[in-house]
Design a protein around this motif. Structure first.
Motif, mmCIF file in Angstrom:
data_model
loop_
_atom_site.group_PDB
_atom_site.id
_atom_site.type_symbol
_atom_site.label_atom_id
_atom_site.label_comp_id
_atom_site.label_asym_id
_atom_site.label_seq_id
_atom_site.Cartn_x
_atom_site.Cartn_y
_atom_site.Cartn_z
ATOM 1 N N GLN A 186 0.874 -1.169 0.000
ATOM 2 C CA GLN A 186 0.000 0.000 0.000
ATOM 3 C C GLN A 186 0.906 1.213 0.000
ATOM 4 O OE1 GLN A 186 -2.387 -0.547 3.543
ATOM 5 N NE2 GLN A 186 -4.151 -1.034 2.266
ATOM 6 N N LYS A 222 1.517 4.792 0.596
ATOM 7 C CA LYS A 222 0.961 5.910 1.337
ATOM 8 C C LYS A 222 2.052 6.964 1.429
ATOM 9 C CE LYS A 222 -1.989 2.981 4.185
ATOM 10 N NZ LYS A 222 -2.316 2.578 5.553
ATOM 11 N N THR A 266 5.323 3.667 2.867
ATOM 12 C CA THR A 266 4.761 2.546 2.124
ATOM 13 C C THR A 266 4.762 1.327 3.026
ATOM 14 O OG1 THR A 266 5.552 3.417 0.013
ATOM 15 C CG2 THR A 266 5.026 1.072 0.082
#
Length: 121
Positions: A105, A107, A111
């Motif tokens: 994911q 972000k 991450t």
């Protein structure tokens, strides 16, 4: 005494590996491990016994603010991880027969990547 995992993760792609056996991963000539600095590393090991046999699952969850483009641009790659303990020992997750796969994911600014390796025991 429990050993603590350092925030150091090295990995290689399956096609770069010559051979693995417990505690060792030897790469083919011309390849080297990829280093990924991490903010957090968590290793979970579980096993499950069923009629066909026993299954061991190793899960490594990391959080990193580093550039993960090498992993995120190949989302279905199979890898082998090398974790380092506080005692400078290496712990291998995955093998040539049972490599780890991962999900991630992205972000900002961190991450999250989860690596999972299943093997028969």
């Amino acid at each position: 005494m429990n050993k603590i995992l350092c925030n150091r993760l090295e990995f290689c792609f399956l096609h770069e590996v010559d051979f693995t056996y417990p505690g060792t991963c030897k790469l083919k000539n011309g390849y080297k491990f990829h280093y990924l600095p991490t903010d957090e590393v968590e290793l979970t090991i579980s096993s499950k016994v069923s009629d066909p046999g026993a299954l061991k699952t190793e899960t490594v969850k990391i959080k990193t603010g580093a550039d993960c483009a090498l992993l995120t641009r190949i989302p279905i790659a199979r890898v082998i991880l090398v974790l380092t303990t506080s005692e400078n020992e290496k712990y291998i997750v995955g093998s040539t027969q049972y490599p780890a796969t991962y999900t991630y994911q992205e972000k900002i600014p961190v991450t999250e990547i989860t690596f999972t390796a299943n093997s028969c025991i």
